[in-house]
Design a protein around this motif. Structure first.
Motif, PDB file in Angstrom:
ATOM      1  N   ASP A  18     -11.863   6.179   1.224  1.00  0.00           N
ATOM      2  CA  ASP A  18     -11.158   5.297   2.158  1.00  0.00           C
ATOM      3  C   ASP A  18     -11.722   5.413   3.568  1.00  0.00           C
ATOM      4  O   ASP A  18     -11.939   4.411   4.258  1.00  0.00           O
ATOM      5  CB  ASP A  18      -9.660   5.633   2.181  1.00  0.00           C
ATOM      6  N   LYS A  22     -13.673   2.529   5.656  1.00  0.00           N
ATOM      7  CA  LYS A  22     -13.136   2.070   6.938  1.00  0.00           C
ATOM      8  C   LYS A  22     -14.191   2.197   8.033  1.00  0.00           C
ATOM      9  O   LYS A  22     -14.353   1.293   8.867  1.00  0.00           O
ATOM     10  CB  LYS A  22     -11.894   2.876   7.294  1.00  0.00           C
ATOM     11  N   TYR A  79      -8.890  -4.892  -1.468  1.00  0.00           N
ATOM     12  CA  TYR A  79      -8.653  -3.533  -0.974  1.00  0.00           C
ATOM     13  C   TYR A  79      -9.463  -3.279   0.292  1.00  0.00           C
ATOM     14  O   TYR A  79      -8.932  -2.795   1.305  1.00  0.00           O
ATOM     15  CB  TYR A  79      -9.037  -2.527  -2.059  1.00  0.00           C
ATOM     16  N   ILE A  83      -8.094  -2.651   4.333  1.00  0.00           N
ATOM     17  CA  ILE A  83      -8.318  -1.517   5.230  1.00  0.00           C
ATOM     18  C   ILE A  83      -9.200  -1.902   6.420  1.00  0.00           C
ATOM     19  O   ILE A  83      -9.256  -1.168   7.404  1.00  0.00           O
ATOM     20  CB  ILE A  83      -8.923  -0.300   4.484  1.00  0.00           C
ATOM     21  N   ASP A  87      -4.598  -0.589   9.804  1.00  0.00           N
ATOM     22  CA  ASP A  87      -4.762   0.861   9.772  1.00  0.00           C
ATOM     23  C   ASP A  87      -4.716   1.405   8.345  1.00  0.00           C
ATOM     24  O   ASP A  87      -3.964   0.909   7.504  1.00  0.00           O
ATOM     25  CB  ASP A  87      -3.653   1.547  10.576  1.00  0.00           C
ATOM     26  N   LEU A  88      -5.493   2.472   8.112  1.00  0.00           N
ATOM     27  CA  LEU A  88      -5.408   3.180   6.830  1.00  0.00           C
ATOM     28  C   LEU A  88      -3.993   3.686   6.585  1.00  0.00           C
ATOM     29  O   LEU A  88      -3.483   3.633   5.463  1.00  0.00           O
ATOM     30  CB  LEU A  88      -6.368   4.379   6.820  1.00  0.00           C
ATOM     31  N   THR A  91      -1.803   0.758   5.315  1.00  0.00           N
ATOM     32  CA  THR A  91      -2.223   0.011   4.124  1.00  0.00           C
ATOM     33  C   THR A  91      -2.320   0.886   2.877  1.00  0.00           C
ATOM     34  O   THR A  91      -1.761   0.541   1.829  1.00  0.00           O
ATOM     35  CB  THR A  91      -3.584  -0.678   4.350  1.00  0.00           C
ATOM     36  N   VAL A  92      -3.004   2.016   2.973  1.00  0.00           N
ATOM     37  CA  VAL A  92      -3.249   2.858   1.797  1.00  0.00           C
ATOM     38  C   VAL A  92      -1.955   3.322   1.117  1.00  0.00           C
ATOM     39  O   VAL A  92      -1.870   3.320  -0.119  1.00  0.00           O
ATOM     40  CB  VAL A  92      -4.155   4.054   2.149  1.00  0.00           C
ATOM     41  N   GLY A 153      -3.169  -6.979   6.480  1.00  0.00           N
ATOM     42  CA  GLY A 153      -3.582  -5.819   5.694  1.00  0.00           C
ATOM     43  C   GLY A 153      -2.555  -5.384   4.674  1.00  0.00           C
ATOM     44  O   GLY A 153      -2.850  -5.251   3.486  1.00  0.00           O
ATOM     45  N   MET A 157      -2.746  -5.398   0.536  1.00  0.00           N
ATOM     46  CA  MET A 157      -2.653  -4.164  -0.250  1.00  0.00           C
ATOM     47  C   MET A 157      -1.519  -4.240  -1.265  1.00  0.00           C
ATOM     48  O   MET A 157      -1.638  -3.683  -2.375  1.00  0.00           O
ATOM     49  CB  MET A 157      -2.470  -2.958   0.673  1.00  0.00           C
ATOM     50  N   SER A 254      -5.184  10.204   3.494  1.00  0.00           N
ATOM     51  CA  SER A 254      -5.730   9.050   4.202  1.00  0.00           C
ATOM     52  C   SER A 254      -4.935   8.737   5.460  1.00  0.00           C
ATOM     53  O   SER A 254      -5.492   8.334   6.481  1.00  0.00           O
ATOM     54  CB  SER A 254      -5.753   7.818   3.278  1.00  0.00           C
ATOM     55  N   GLY A 258      -6.656   8.948   8.965  1.00  0.00           N
ATOM     56  CA  GLY A 258      -6.605   7.743   9.787  1.00  0.00           C
ATOM     57  C   GLY A 258      -6.175   8.063  11.201  1.00  0.00           C
ATOM     58  O   GLY A 258      -6.665   7.475  12.171  1.00  0.00           O
TER      59      GLY A 258
END
Length: 286
Positions: A18, A22, A79, A83, A87-88, A91-92, A153, A157, A254, A258
């Motif tokens: 990830d 990014k 995906y 990202i 922001d990670l 979203t993650v 985002g 996701m 993540s 991030g």
């Protein structure tokens, strides 16, 4: 405890995938990064063909490969887009919605039905997603949920999570009609083959970025490939549910990376939200 080490390494490499994705997206086309995520996984997977027994393929293998592979092409691109634009840390964590959607898709596809623990896990996942955007609560009690669907985002996701709830069931069909390792190799080979012409078409004016950023692109796929390999090793040693539960710790990693690497804000609520969502996943998978 060997399985725990392998499962933990799976989470670590998923998170590193990830972060490197990014980072690459700062200067590299979305379709090139998506393509690299899959293509540079193959150098770790293809050699396994020399060390495994090629299984007898079932009647549903081909259909599963085409359906699962096609959906995964779409999900991988979405995906990476998710990202890139958000922001990670926001979203993650939303990939944990996959088990939530599985409560709907599994009964339809493989006739597997939810339990009481699944329902509790579902509540935790939803609660965690609320806490991710808790700072929006000042604008109304439903504002944290609304913000998920306002930003591009998170919307992308959540769509990825839904697609993965379908492909997870298709993966089961593929494994049942081959073997876990062979299915992984065949699936990623199909995705790479299908994604290449898409990348060439969509990133036609940016193809020089592959040569210019080759050193940056390779780790994206290698980290992802390492995660797949460690996951397969862990699954060979314990229950799949245990491995997936540990793997989802990549979400929390993540979020933290991030914050520390990309200086993303809201680390407290996003870490707490991610942790609660992971606990929901654990309840669903045990």
């Amino acid at each position: 405890m060997t399985w725990f080490i392998f499962a933990t390494l799976t989470a670590v490499f998923e998170s590193l995938k990830d972060v490197t994705s990014k980072h690459g997206l700062k200067t590299i086309n979305v379709y090139i990064v998506s393509w690299s995520l899959i293509v540079f996984t193959l150098p770790l997977l293809l050699p396994l063909l020399f060390f495994i027994n090629i299984p007898e393929l079932g009647n549903r293998f081909g259909l599963a490969l085409i359906v699962g592979g096609s959906f995964n092409v779409i999900s991988m691109i979405l995906y990476i887009k998710a990202i890139k634009v958000s922001d990670l840390s926001i979203t993650v964590p939303l990939i944990t919605f996959t088990p939530l959607f599985l409560l709907v898709t599994s009964p339809l596809i493989v006739q597997e039905y939810p339990t009481v623990m699944d329902a509790i896990g579902m509540v935790l996942i939803v609660a965690g997603s609320y806490i991710l955007n808790l700072k929006e609560k000042a604008q109304g009690y439903l504002a944290p949920f609304k913000s998920l669907f306002r930003e591009k985002g998170p919307k992308l996701m959540i769509l990825v999570a839904f697609i993965w709830s379908i492909t997870s069931n298709v993966d089961k069909v593929g494994v049942q009609n081959s073997s876990p390792t062979f299915w992984a190799i065949a699936n990623y080979s199909f995705i790479a083959t299908a994604m290449t012409p898409i990348m060439l078409y969509k990133a036609y004016n940016h193809l020089t970025q592959i040569r210019q950023n080759f050193i940056s692109l390779i780790p994206i796929g290698l980290f992802h490939g390492a995660a797949v390999l460690f996951q397969m090793q862990a699954i060979n040693l314990t229950l799949v549910a245990h491995v997936i539960s540990i793997k989802r710790m990549s979400v929390l990693l993540s979020v933290l990376l991030g914050h520390f690497i990309f200086k993303e804000k809201g680390i407290k609520e996003r870490s707490l939200g991610a942790a609660i969502m992971i606990s929901g996943v654990v309840l669903i998978t045990i």
